[in-house]
Design an enzyme around this catalytic site. Structure first.
Site, PDB file in Angstrom:
ATOM      1  N   CYS A  50      -1.880  -5.045  -8.972  1.00 50.66           N
ATOM      2  CA  CYS A  50      -1.412  -3.656  -8.971  1.00 50.66           C
ATOM      3  C   CYS A  50      -1.619  -2.998 -10.326  1.00 50.66           C
ATOM      4  O   CYS A  50      -1.552  -1.774 -10.436  1.00 50.66           O
ATOM      5  CB  CYS A  50       0.058  -3.588  -8.553  1.00 50.66           C
ATOM      6  SG  CYS A  50       1.086  -4.868  -9.280  1.00 50.66           S
ATOM      7  N   GLY A  54       1.890   2.011   3.623  1.00 54.46           N
ATOM      8  CA  GLY A  54       2.989   1.168   4.078  1.00 54.46           C
ATOM      9  C   GLY A  54       4.312   1.555   3.447  1.00 54.46           C
ATOM     10  O   GLY A  54       5.345   1.637   4.123  1.00 54.46           O
ATOM     11  N   GLY A  55       4.304   1.809   2.142  1.00 56.53           N
ATOM     12  CA  GLY A  55       5.527   2.193   1.458  1.00 56.53           C
ATOM     13  C   GLY A  55       6.088   3.505   1.950  1.00 56.53           C
ATOM     14  O   GLY A  55       7.303   3.641   2.178  1.00 56.53           O
ATOM     15  N   GLU A  94      -6.521   4.980  -5.539  1.00 59.79           N
ATOM     16  CA  GLU A  94      -6.697   3.560  -5.792  1.00 59.79           C
ATOM     17  C   GLU A  94      -7.713   2.944  -4.837  1.00 59.79           C
ATOM     18  O   GLU A  94      -7.705   3.216  -3.638  1.00 59.79           O
ATOM     19  CB  GLU A  94      -5.362   2.821  -5.644  1.00 59.79           C
ATOM     20  CG  GLU A  94      -5.462   1.326  -5.901  1.00 59.79           C
ATOM     21  CD  GLU A  94      -4.158   0.591  -5.657  1.00 59.79           C
ATOM     22  OE1 GLU A  94      -3.922  -0.432  -6.319  1.00 59.79           O
ATOM     23  OE2 GLU A  94      -3.363   1.046  -4.795  1.00 59.79           O
ATOM     24  N   GLU A 126       6.833  -0.254  -4.554  1.00 59.72           N
ATOM     25  CA  GLU A 126       5.776  -0.246  -5.563  1.00 59.72           C
ATOM     26  C   GLU A 126       4.470  -0.168  -4.803  1.00 59.72           C
ATOM     27  O   GLU A 126       4.158  -1.062  -4.013  1.00 59.72           O
ATOM     28  CB  GLU A 126       5.879  -1.510  -6.420  1.00 59.72           C
ATOM     29  CG  GLU A 126       4.988  -1.481  -7.644  1.00 59.72           C
ATOM     30  CD  GLU A 126       3.774  -2.357  -7.482  1.00 59.72           C
ATOM     31  OE1 GLU A 126       2.684  -1.786  -7.258  1.00 59.72           O
ATOM     32  OE2 GLU A 126       3.907  -3.577  -7.558  1.00 59.72           O
ATOM     33  N   SER A 147       0.817  -1.207   0.000  1.00 61.78           N
ATOM     34  CA  SER A 147       0.000   0.000   0.000  1.00 61.78           C
ATOM     35  C   SER A 147       0.851   1.257   0.000  1.00 61.78           C
ATOM     36  O   SER A 147       2.037   1.245   0.366  1.00 61.78           O
ATOM     37  CB  SER A 147      -0.901   0.010   1.234  1.00 61.78           C
ATOM     38  OG  SER A 147      -0.115   0.180   2.411  1.00 61.78           O
TER      39      SER A 147
END
Length: 508
Positions: free
Chosen positions: A285, A228-229, A375, A248, A225
């Site tokens: 993704c 998280g990234g 998203e 990513e 996510s």
């Protein structure tokens, strides 16, 4: 040490054996082992390293059905999908073995000394790429094999000569443990230090945070996510010595329906789009979460066919209950935005299953509300109807960075496509024509990356042979004696087969 178990994607009930909850002590031990192994592993020859990658592939295949069955229990994904994913996992390991053998990744460059050059002589300069050091890899929830323990990040880091410490995804610990065992057996068979690979398990975010903050970790690979990234990026940048995080994260992958294609085959495009959107419960993704079209002939046929197909789409089990709840919340948020109309909903299902959803809005409404471009991870998509080319270009300009952009076009659309391509190049890492973005080929020309927030670094890819570049850095050797130079940069190095650029000319 406490333990945890995976939760069934279908029921939410615990399944499979218990696994240890690793903490700071295990992170410290894994990173210390990786640091100790680095000197030996980075010095391995190309053939030795390639053979190791191939042995990992063999060991994964040797697990057989127990690996597929564990992944089915933990992820809810069907057998055929997971068998294909296992093939992809093995295939990318073998691809990187070929990359290592070929040697082009070293980017060998030699600029011989020019002592007579005026007004100043040139020194002897030679360059090669070397591994950055131990790499932390975070397993992904939506690909329990190909993007997890032995996935693309692990394969490319090992190919570069970097030891890897994996933080296994807590949704599929048994799957991860089986693959980790295969890598461990390959290490032993190839006579490599045990610290070349470690596998950490546990459900808490603190485990990943401790791993990223360990000073012996030199880079991070992550798929997940945006939240998280970005959390990992912040942790990595706050270290006394910051390190790169190749994350990513988030993409809605716009599909452009150009006028001639829409007029000629609007209904067929609508049916095919629905199939791409709902495949795998939309948990890709590269899922087509946005459709852009100019109002005109064929759009009604597209909408009608897409609505019919989505209305008949069965609800599907999602990877985890948490992902399913987040999807339902994202759909509800999108449905509640001003100017958004629901076109169709899929069939309702049981708890833990996602219901497909299709929405429609205008370009003006989309441009006025940035949340429409966020998203929704699952089988949900938004169709944006534009009045003309200028409005379409404005919507493209307002998009965030994307992994993909798709052109559905016929020959009569080529001029318009040519005008839009420069805009799309600034937004996406991969531009495709007359296909659907779901499905990422593992090969040398593939780019699975893009401008933020698709990734945290748009200069890289997480799929394809260029992924190795993330875990390498250049070193230049100036005026070193022949005996001190790396073997592949010495004047007499002719038999290793790696290409070299000598005084600006590529020599194969």
């Amino acid at each position: 040490m406490s333990e945890f178990r995976a939760l069934s994607a279908a029921t939410g009930e615990p399944v499979g054996p218990a696994f240890p909850v690793h903490g700071p002590a295990e992170v410290d031990a894994a990173c210390a082992a990786a640091a100790e192994a680095f000197a030996v592993y980075r010095a391995t020859g190309r053939e030795e390293r390639a053979a190791f990658l191939e042995r990992i592939a063999e060991e994964i295949l040797a697990i057989g059905d127990p690996l597929i069955e564990a992944a089915m229990r933990e992820s809810g994904l069907p057998r055929a999908r997971l068998e294909g994913e296992r093939g992809r996992t093995v295939g990318q390991l073998r691809m990187f073995a070929g990359v290592v053998r070929a040697g082009a990744w070293q980017q060998l460059r030699i600029d011989p000394a020019l002592p007579e050059r005026q007004p100043l002589p040139r020194p002897d300069l030679r360059l090669r790429m070397i591994p950055v050091g131990p790499v932390a890899v975070f397993g992904a929830s939506n690909f329990p094999l190909a993007f997890s323990t032995a996935g693309g990040d692990t394969a490319s880091a090992l190919a570069a000569g970097c030891p890897v410490v994996v933080k296994g995804h807590p949704a599929h610990p048994e799957t991860g443990a089986l693959v980790a065992g295969a890598i461990t057996r390959a290490i032993a068979a190839c006579g490599l230090p045990a610290g070349v690979f470690s596998h950490l398990t546990g459900p808490a975010n603190e485990l990943g945070a401790a791993l990223v903050q360990d000073p012996r970790i030199a880079a991070v690979g992550f798929t997940g996510s945006r939240a998280g990234g970005l959390a990992l990026v912040r942790l990595a940048q706050a270290r006394p010595v910051p390190i790169p995080v190749y994350a990513e994260m988030s993409s809605i992958n716009p599909v452009l329906l150009l006028p001639a294609a829409l007029k000629a085959r609007g209904a067929a495009l609508g049916t095919a789009f629905a199939g791409s959107l709902t495949m795998g419960a939309g948990q890709f993704c590269t899922n087509p979460g946005l459709v852009l079209a100019i109002a005109g002939d064929g759009l009604d046929a597209f909408l009608s066919a897409a609505a019919e197909a989505i209305s008949a789409a069965a609800a599907q089990t999602m990877l985890t209950n948490g992902i399913c709840k987040a999807y339902a919340g994202g759909v509800a948020t999108l449905a509640g935005l001003p100017g958004v109309d629901r076109v169709a909903s899929g069939l309702t299902g049981e708890a833990g299953q996602g219901q497909a959803a299709l929405f429609r809005t205008t370009a003006q409404a989309f441009l006025a509300e940035s949340a429409m471009g966020h998203e929704v991870f699952g089988a949900s998509s938004l169709i944006v109807v534009c009045e003309d080319e200028a409005e379409l270009a404005s919507v493209i300009g307002a998009l965030e960075g994307q992994l993909t952009a798709t052109l559905q076009m016929d020959a009569a659309d080529e001029a318009l496509a040519g005008r839009l391509l420069p805009l799309l190049e600034l937004k996406a890492g991969r531009i495709l024509a007359n296909g659907w973005p779901t499905g990422v080929e593992v090969c040398h020309a593939m780019v699975h990356g893009g401008p933020f927030p698709a990734t945290s670094d748009p200069r890289t890819t997480s799929v394809g042979s260029l992924a190795i570049d993330r875990f390498l850095r250049p070193v230049c050797y100036q005026n070193l004696a022949e005996g001190l130079l790396p073997a592949e940069l010495r004047d007499g190095a002719r038999g290793d087969g790696a290409p070299r650029m000598i005084d600006g000319t590529l020599t194969l």
